[in-house]
Design an enzyme around this catalytic site. Structure first.
Site, PDB file in Angstrom:
ATOM      1  N   CYS A  50      36.082  44.363  31.687  1.00  0.00           N
ATOM      2  CA  CYS A  50      34.959  44.151  32.814  1.00  0.00           C
ATOM      3  C   CYS A  50      33.505  44.928  32.805  1.00  0.00           C
ATOM      4  O   CYS A  50      34.747  46.033  33.927  1.00  0.00           O
ATOM      5  CB  CYS A  50      34.433  42.749  32.850  1.00  0.00           C
ATOM      6  SG  CYS A  50      35.541  41.377  32.246  1.00  0.00           S
ATOM      7  N   GLU A  55      41.728  42.376  48.581  1.00  0.00           N
ATOM      8  CA  GLU A  55      40.442  42.347  48.639  1.00  0.00           C
ATOM      9  C   GLU A  55      39.849  40.849  48.901  1.00  0.00           C
ATOM     10  O   GLU A  55      40.275  39.810  48.401  1.00  0.00           O
ATOM     11  CB  GLU A  55      39.023  43.275  48.336  1.00  0.00           C
ATOM     12  CG  GLU A  55      39.581  44.145  48.298  1.00  0.00           C
ATOM     13  CD  GLU A  55      38.396  45.486  48.184  1.00  0.00           C
ATOM     14  OE1 GLU A  55      38.396  46.742  47.678  1.00  0.00           O
ATOM     15  OE2 GLU A  55      36.845  45.230  48.210  1.00  0.00           O
ATOM     16  N   CYS A  76      36.168  34.270  49.639  1.00  0.00           N
ATOM     17  CA  CYS A  76      36.498  34.345  48.132  1.00  0.00           C
ATOM     18  C   CYS A  76      37.628  35.569  47.747  1.00  0.00           C
ATOM     19  O   CYS A  76      37.435  36.131  48.516  1.00  0.00           O
ATOM     20  CB  CYS A  76      34.772  35.688  47.348  1.00  0.00           C
ATOM     21  SG  CYS A  76      35.099  35.996  45.883  1.00  0.00           S
ATOM     22  N   CYS A  82      32.269  45.627  36.545  1.00  0.00           N
ATOM     23  CA  CYS A  82      33.311  45.522  37.517  1.00  0.00           C
ATOM     24  C   CYS A  82      34.058  46.526  38.005  1.00  0.00           C
ATOM     25  O   CYS A  82      35.085  47.152  36.804  1.00  0.00           O
ATOM     26  CB  CYS A  82      34.100  44.127  37.102  1.00  0.00           C
ATOM     27  SG  CYS A  82      35.557  43.311  38.187  1.00  0.00           S
ATOM     28  N   CYS A 103      29.957  40.409  43.633  1.00  0.00           N
ATOM     29  CA  CYS A 103      30.520  40.325  42.315  1.00  0.00           C
ATOM     30  C   CYS A 103      30.586  42.154  41.705  1.00  0.00           C
ATOM     31  O   CYS A 103      30.027  42.237  41.819  1.00  0.00           O
ATOM     32  CB  CYS A 103      29.940  39.152  41.767  1.00  0.00           C
ATOM     33  SG  CYS A 103      30.023  37.928  42.373  1.00  0.00           S
ATOM     34  N   CYS A 139      43.170  43.731  37.640  1.00  0.00           N
ATOM     35  CA  CYS A 139      42.665  43.136  36.856  1.00  0.00           C
ATOM     36  C   CYS A 139      42.876  43.859  35.420  1.00  0.00           C
ATOM     37  O   CYS A 139      42.208  44.598  35.283  1.00  0.00           O
ATOM     38  CB  CYS A 139      41.513  42.514  36.589  1.00  0.00           C
ATOM     39  SG  CYS A 139      41.272  41.102  35.419  1.00  0.00           S
TER      40      CYS A 139
HETATM   41  S1  SF4 Z   1      35.252  40.805  36.526  1.00  0.00           S
HETATM   42 FE1  SF4 Z   1      36.793  41.607  36.975  1.00  0.00          FE
HETATM   43  S2  SF4 Z   1      37.760  40.677  37.899  1.00  0.00           S
HETATM   44 FE2  SF4 Z   1      36.519  39.394  36.495  1.00  0.00          FE
HETATM   45  S3  SF4 Z   1      38.123  39.603  35.140  1.00  0.00           S
HETATM   46 FE3  SF4 Z   1      36.141  41.121  34.777  1.00  0.00          FE
HETATM   47  S4  SF4 Z   1      37.604  42.369  35.323  1.00  0.00           S
HETATM   48 FE4  SF4 Z   1      38.906  40.780  36.001  1.00  0.00          FE
END
Ligand code: SF4
Length: 353
Positions: A128, A97, A117, A131, A345, A124
């Protein structure tokens, strides 16, 4: 130099120097590499056939040696605030994306900024907990061209130049350091998209090797750190994979970065009600900033399907900004752009629904 670690071997895997090497391998003079670069990243050519000032024989050889396989736009969503989110399908079928964020006055020629962005990885590994991408896991790194093409795709769709780039989409850029830097050099190049180095920001959750290396780069790129908590116990819950890098070590690396680079750092701080926004969190944040030249962006945490976090109120975020300002720390409250299309975000998850 060719970049490895991606599943494709297309022209997108070559850095600027890599293109020079490829052209030399094909027995062509160096200026052909400049022409090729301009076609790829200045004009955004979609096939070798378009590169009319390259000899036909070279175009045929290039197509065989390094296929040009542009990503395909699978989906586009437009937010009420004019932010556009795109899902791109890469040559191997993976989805990624990218988000285009216009800002400033509309209509007044040249006054509207366009920030893109970009993602640096498919998925990833950092996990997190706020996220959507982090919940998907890691698939692979993006090649330099796959990163730059995100920007070209947004520029084409908006019909205008990109003024700012933030590497804050899917992925942890410093876990794909070489490809990211190769992409940023293309984005910054006078014969490419020409985005000024100071208008290019890379956001890391705190990969120390990357911070060290980034501080030694000659370009004036900006470093942002996804901080989200200045108390270790809270940060470990929000960002479990980076718990191996204690906040103290991260700060030491940031102090060294500023010594080496002499540039201000941004801290990103998603404000989550009842999690990282108590008085003790503010006190810890102020302490953490001591001795650093920073600007803090306070952002409301965004809705993620099935997510457990709620944002702080805007009024509360402004109170924090004011209290930080009183302590001599610059802070801004950022409204989240594109949240209604899951383009903000922490919301990027290749959702087409
Ligand atoms: S916020 Fe999401 S994309 Fe960014 S480092 Fe953490 S898990 Fe990865």
């Amino acid at each position: 130099m060719r970049y490895h670690g991606t599943m494709t071997q297309g022209i997108d895997t070559y850095s600027i120097e890599g293109l020079e090497g490829l052209v030399a391998e094909l027995g062509q003079p160096r200026f052909r590499a400049t022409q090729l670069f301009e076609w790829l990243y200045g004009h955004g050519a979609s096939s070798y056939d378009e590169m009319t000032n390259l000899p036909a024989s070279l175009r045929t050889e290039l197509a065989a040696a390094a296929p040009l396989l542009l990503p395909e736009v699978m989906d586009k969503r437009i937010s009420a605030d004019r932010t556009r989110k795109y899902i791109l399908k890469l040559a191997d079928g993976e989805l990624v994306e990218t988000v285009g964020i216009p800002s400033g006055s509309q209509g007044g020629a040249g006054h509207e900024r366009l920030t893109v962005c970009v993602s640096s990885q498919v998925g990833c590994a950092m996990g997190c907990t706020f996220c959507a991408t982090g919940q998907e896991g890691f698939t692979r790194n993006l090649s330099p061209g796959e990163i730059v093409w995100q920007l070209l795709c947004v520029a084409k769709d908006f019909g205008k130049r990109v003024s700012n780039v933030v590497v804050m989409g899917q992925g942890e850029p410093f876990l794909n350091y070489d490809n990211c830097l190769a992409a940023l050099r293309v984005i910054n190049h006078a014969k490419g998209p020409q985005v000024g180095a100071r208008h290019i920001t890379v956001s890391t959750c705190g990969i120390l090797d990357g911070v060290r290396q980034f501080g030694a780069e000659p370009e004036q790129f900006t470093l942002a750190v996804s901080l989200h908590a200045a108390r270790q116990v809270v940060r470990d819950v929000l960002m479990p994979q980076i718990a191996t890098v204690p906040l103290g070590e991260l700060k030491a690396a940031l102090v060294n970065y500023q010594r080496a680079a002499g540039r201000r750092i941004s801290f990103e701080y998603l404000m989550i009600d009842g999690v990282n926004s108590a008085e003790e969190d503010l006190v810890a944040l102020k302490d953490y900033c001591a001795g650093l030249m920073v600007h803090i962006n306070l952002l409301p945490v965004n809705a993620v399907p099935g997510g457990k976090y709620n944002p702080c109120s805007e009024a509360y975020m402004y109170q924090w900004a004011e209290r930080l300002a009183q302590a001599g720390i610059e802070a801004s409250v950022r409204t989240s752009r594109g949240s209604d299309i899951y383009g903000a975000c922490g919301q990027l998850k290749n959702m087409q629904g």
